[in-house]
Design a protein around this motif. Structure first.
Motif, PDB file in Angstrom:
ATOM      1  N   ASN A 190       3.483  19.685-117.340  1.00 13.46           N
ATOM      2  CA  ASN A 190       2.090  19.233-117.420  1.00 13.46           C
ATOM      3  C   ASN A 190       2.077  17.753-117.767  1.00 13.46           C
ATOM      4  O   ASN A 190       3.115  17.179-118.088  1.00 13.46           O
ATOM      5  CB  ASN A 190       1.312  20.043-118.464  1.00 13.46           C
ATOM      6  CG  ASN A 190       1.646  19.650-119.897  1.00 13.46           C
ATOM      7  OD1 ASN A 190       0.996  18.801-120.517  1.00 13.46           O
ATOM      8  ND2 ASN A 190       2.691  20.269-120.444  1.00 13.46           N
ATOM      9  N   SER A 222      -2.058  14.644-115.270  1.00 12.60           N
ATOM     10  CA  SER A 222      -3.504  14.370-115.251  1.00 12.60           C
ATOM     11  C   SER A 222      -4.070  14.128-116.650  1.00 12.60           C
ATOM     12  O   SER A 222      -5.290  14.072-116.821  1.00 12.60           O
ATOM     13  CB  SER A 222      -4.246  15.545-114.591  1.00 12.60           C
ATOM     14  OG  SER A 222      -4.013  16.754-115.305  1.00 12.60           O
ATOM     15  N   ASP A 257       6.558  16.278-115.220  1.00 16.24           N
ATOM     16  CA  ASP A 257       5.654  17.199-114.530  1.00 16.24           C
ATOM     17  C   ASP A 257       6.096  17.311-113.084  1.00 16.24           C
ATOM     18  O   ASP A 257       6.949  16.545-112.608  1.00 16.24           O
ATOM     19  CB  ASP A 257       4.216  16.666-114.631  1.00 16.24           C
ATOM     20  CG  ASP A 257       3.151  17.740-114.440  1.00 16.24           C
ATOM     21  OD1 ASP A 257       3.500  18.872-114.053  1.00 16.24           O
ATOM     22  OD2 ASP A 257       1.960  17.443-114.673  1.00 16.24           O
ATOM     23  N   HIS A 288       3.351  18.676-110.846  1.00 15.06           N
ATOM     24  CA  HIS A 288       2.076  18.885-110.169  1.00 15.06           C
ATOM     25  C   HIS A 288       1.646  17.617-109.438  1.00 15.06           C
ATOM     26  O   HIS A 288       2.103  16.516-109.759  1.00 15.06           O
ATOM     27  CB  HIS A 288       1.000  19.301-111.172  1.00 15.06           C
ATOM     28  CG  HIS A 288       1.265  20.628-111.801  1.00 15.06           C
ATOM     29  ND1 HIS A 288       1.962  20.767-112.977  1.00 15.06           N
ATOM     30  CD2 HIS A 288       0.949  21.891-111.397  1.00 15.06           C
ATOM     31  CE1 HIS A 288       2.057  22.056-113.287  1.00 15.06           C
ATOM     32  NE2 HIS A 288       1.451  22.753-112.349  1.00 15.06           N
ATOM     33  N   GLY A 322      -3.337  12.778-109.445  1.00 11.03           N
ATOM     34  CA  GLY A 322      -4.675  12.398-109.020  1.00 11.03           C
ATOM     35  C   GLY A 322      -4.724  10.924-108.655  1.00 11.03           C
ATOM     36  O   GLY A 322      -3.691  10.249-108.513  1.00 11.03           O
ATOM     37  N   ARG A 359      -5.665  22.557-103.535  1.00 12.64           N
ATOM     38  CA  ARG A 359      -6.013  21.440-104.402  1.00 12.64           C
ATOM     39  C   ARG A 359      -6.765  20.368-103.628  1.00 12.64           C
ATOM     40  O   ARG A 359      -7.726  19.779-104.130  1.00 12.64           O
ATOM     41  CB  ARG A 359      -4.767  20.831-105.035  1.00 12.64           C
ATOM     42  CG  ARG A 359      -5.118  19.757-106.069  1.00 12.64           C
ATOM     43  CD  ARG A 359      -3.941  18.876-106.460  1.00 12.64           C
ATOM     44  NE  ARG A 359      -4.365  17.796-107.333  1.00 12.64           N
ATOM     45  CZ  ARG A 359      -4.962  16.694-106.916  1.00 12.64           C
ATOM     46  NH1 ARG A 359      -5.215  16.503-105.621  1.00 12.64           N
ATOM     47  NH2 ARG A 359      -5.333  15.761-107.790  1.00 12.64           N
ATOM     48  N   ASP A 378     -10.457  18.852-104.300  1.00 11.79           N
ATOM     49  CA  ASP A 378     -10.658  17.404-104.380  1.00 11.79           C
ATOM     50  C   ASP A 378     -11.787  16.969-103.449  1.00 11.79           C
ATOM     51  O   ASP A 378     -12.631  16.142-103.807  1.00 11.79           O
ATOM     52  CB  ASP A 378      -9.348  16.695-104.020  1.00 11.79           C
ATOM     53  CG  ASP A 378      -9.380  15.213-104.330  1.00 11.79           C
ATOM     54  OD1 ASP A 378     -10.102  14.822-105.280  1.00 11.79           O
ATOM     55  OD2 ASP A 378      -8.699  14.432-103.645  1.00 11.79           O
ATOM     56  N   LYS A 421     -13.324  19.721-113.985  1.00 11.44           N
ATOM     57  CA  LYS A 421     -11.911  19.342-113.923  1.00 11.44           C
ATOM     58  C   LYS A 421     -11.176  20.347-113.042  1.00 11.44           C
ATOM     59  O   LYS A 421     -11.600  21.491-112.888  1.00 11.44           O
ATOM     60  CB  LYS A 421     -11.275  19.275-115.309  1.00 11.44           C
ATOM     61  CG  LYS A 421     -11.378  20.550-116.137  1.00 11.44           C
ATOM     62  CD  LYS A 421     -10.797  20.311-117.532  1.00 11.44           C
ATOM     63  CE  LYS A 421     -10.955  21.551-118.402  1.00 11.44           C
ATOM     64  NZ  LYS A 421     -10.437  21.360-119.777  1.00 11.44           N
ATOM     65  N   GLY A 445      -6.947  20.988-110.985  1.00  9.51           N
ATOM     66  CA  GLY A 445      -5.572  20.547-110.739  1.00  9.51           C
ATOM     67  C   GLY A 445      -4.782  21.688-110.151  1.00  9.51           C
ATOM     68  O   GLY A 445      -5.213  22.840-110.174  1.00  9.51           O
ATOM     69  N   ALA A 476      -4.389  26.752-107.805  1.00 13.94           N
ATOM     70  CA  ALA A 476      -5.063  25.698-108.573  1.00 13.94           C
ATOM     71  C   ALA A 476      -5.956  26.331-109.627  1.00 13.94           C
ATOM     72  O   ALA A 476      -6.255  27.528-109.579  1.00 13.94           O
ATOM     73  CB  ALA A 476      -5.897  24.801-107.643  1.00 13.94           C
TER      74      ALA A 476
END
Length: 577
Positions: free
Chosen positions: A138, A141, A160, A162, A165, A407, A411, A423, A425, A431
């Protein structure tokens, strides 16, 4: 929903065919894009080196400095199996490297939500202030959380995997193969794979500093059992680099050299230690660790993985096993409710929409991801299940199908409708998101509309990829064992599946919802055992059906020390007589 069986087109490879592989195995590998024998070499020496992972060397220097100064290190993890294994790996390695003080903190999903938030930083600062916070699985973000660390004078290392952004956190170092500018050849590392790579880089840095002149150098190969478990449980694509990591961990497990917690979890799940394969990690060990994070506190899973003694590991494994049993009961109740809702919809007349959202306030937040996955599998549509979150908010867990990047869909919805998503992710296939409760209907419409924009070239009927038909001489124990251990099999490198027509000799229900079969291949008197799990009780058993088409895996059944061939049926379709 009906499924379509589609046979793979194996590529040509004279090199593979010249290796002496079983012809069926050669066909299977070629169907997965393998063209050269080197792609099947899974020795750890063939790992992509840590020097190719952007900022791994900088992270190693930061960590080495911290070790030399005797600083307090805090690992902030995630509440799933990848996060648990990542946390356990970081703590184990840093302690073996000689860290003066290293502890961990994992946000409770029901109180704090995901990642390094400001609230988690505040919680971390209530005790002895850490000098360095490391996130595992994690952090990419965590803009506000990293800012809070800077304000408090705490260094941050974000590790992380993932997707990033539009803005990255202002951390001291970020290591993520999916961050902009990282040219690491494998973008498929799980979170546990990323922190393992950093520990490899740290060991190299400490060697340069003569750190091991005064202490024993740890064997990081002993951590591959954790890497294997986290990688499989997080369902990341098994490219060659990940297959190397998983294969190394499985080898340690099969030889009894895994950590006590993994051995205890396999034991409580009733798995044979010496014949463990990747699917055992994905379907037996991973869910039991995940159950702790879904229902309560993932620290139970982490502590199980950190146990040094078998007795303590068995006690925690038994606790995790019970939590998994509880999770199953909760999930089944939620699934029954969801399916009852689906049955009430006029799907037959109007057709199944291109995407599905479901919401019930009293659903368990920790289980909505599994529910979304079950509905996605049933309808073969991107699905989001929602449950109540904090006051005025609902939390959703999304699962998708091939061709729909979930994802990116979220977005796009957030861009077209500012403020609708608070929020979000995740990955291409899974997701998480939070929206205002009063925005659910509007979000549903926006989500379905966005999926429609991307679904034109997507196959909205479930497809089973088959490696073709087996001949009667192929139903052989030797071939079954060859296929079993020829992986590791997993995401994007799936276990071999075959299809063909059979006559049912005998059928009966076992274990309430599993169909036990004795089959005969078409045109043969040969008898073969088979089992289909979780069958449709409205359809099976059906004594009027004699001939069926199956999609199946050739497997080894072990019972009372005797091995025999057994077909694991993935799909069964009655043929017209």
């Amino acid at each position: 929903m009906d499924k379509v069986i589609r046979r793979r087109e194996p590529g040509e490879s004279t090199e593979l065919q010249a290796t002496g592989l079983h012809p069926i195995l050669s066909r299977v590998y070629r169907g997965r894009g393998v063209a050269e024998a080197a792609e099947l070499e899974l020795d750890l020496a063939r790992l992509i080196p840590p020097t190719q992972l952007t900022h791994a060397d900088t992270a190693a220097s930061l960590l080495a400095d911290s070790l030399e100064r005797g600083e307090r290190i805090l690992v902030v993890g995630d509440y799933d199996a990848d996060g648990a294994t990542s946390t356990a790996l970081a703590l184990t390695a840093l302690r073996e490297f000689g860290a003066a003080e290293v502890t961990y903190l994992v946000p409770n999903r029901f109180e704090y939500g995901y990642g390094l938030s400001r609230q988690i930083v505040e919680l971390a600062l209530r005790g002895d202030k850490p000098d360095l916070i490391i996130t595992v699985d994690n952090g990419i973000s965590s803009i506000d959380g990293v800012a809070a660390c800077r304000e408090a004078g705490v260094k941050t290392l974000i590790t992380d995997h993932h997707l990033a952004g539009s803005e990255l956190p202002n951390a001291d170092v970020i290591v993520n193969p999916n961050q902009p500018g990282c040219d690491f050849p494998s973008k498929n590392l799980a979170g546990v794979g990323v922190i393992f790579y950093i520990m490899l880089a740290l060991r190299a840095e400490l060697r340069k500093r003569d750190w091991f002149d005064q202490r024993k150098e740890p064997n990081l190969g002993r951590l591959t059992d954790l890497v294997s478990l986290g990688t499989v449980a997080d369902v990341v694509p098994l490219d060659q680099n990940n297959r190397i990591l998983v294969a190394a961990g499985l080898q340690r497990i099969r030889t009894g050299h895994a950590r006590a917690g993994i051995l205890a979890l396999l034991e409580v799940a009733g798995r044979n230690l010496h014949s463990v394969v990747a699917s055992d990690l994905g379907f037996a060990v991973g869910p039991r660790i995940n159950a702790a994070g879904r229902l309560d506190d993932i620290s139970v899973g982490i502590e199980c993985l950190l146990q040094q003694e078998q007795a303590g590991a068995r006690r925690l494994a038994a606790e995790l096993h019970q939590k998994n049993q509880d999770r199953r009961l909760i999930e089944q109740d939620m699934q029954d409710q969801a399916l009852a809702f689906l049955d009430s919809l006029p799907l037959a007349e109007e057709g199944v929409p291109v995407a599905m959202t479901l919401y019930q306030g009293d659903w368990h937040q920790g289980v909505i991801g599994i529910l979304a996955s079950r509905i996605k599998d049933r309808l073969h549509r991107p699905t989001i299940a929602f449950a109540n979150g904090d006051a005025g908010e609902i939390k959703g867990s999304a699962r998708s199908i091939a061709g729909i990047h979930i994802r990116d869909i979220l977005d796009a919805v957030a861009t077209r409708h500012p403020g609708m998503i608070l929020k979000f992710g995740g990955h291409a296939m899974a997701a998480g998101l939070t929206i205002p409760a009063d925005a659910y209907e509007a979000f549903n419409a926006a989500f379905v509309a966005e999926v429609e924009r991307h679904a034109e070239d997507v196959h909205l009927q479930a497809v089973i990829e088959s490696d073709g038909e087996l001949q009667r001489d192929d139903f052989d124990l030797t071939l079954a064992e060859v296929l079993r251990y020829a992986g590791p099999w997993g995401q994007h490198f799936p276990e071999p599946v075959f299809d063909g027509e059979f006559r049912i000799v005998h059928q009966r229900l076992v274990g309430e919802k599993h169909l036990k079969l004795v089959l005969s291949p078409a045109g043969s008197a040969q008898l073969i055992d088979a089992i289909a799990f979780n069958i449709d009780l409205d359809t099976w058993p059906d004594e009027t059906v004699q001939d069926v088409r199956l999609a199946y895996r050739l497997d080894v059944n072990e019972f009372r020390g005797r091995k025999s061939v057994q077909l694991m049926v993935d799909y069964i379709e009655a043929l017209q007589s």
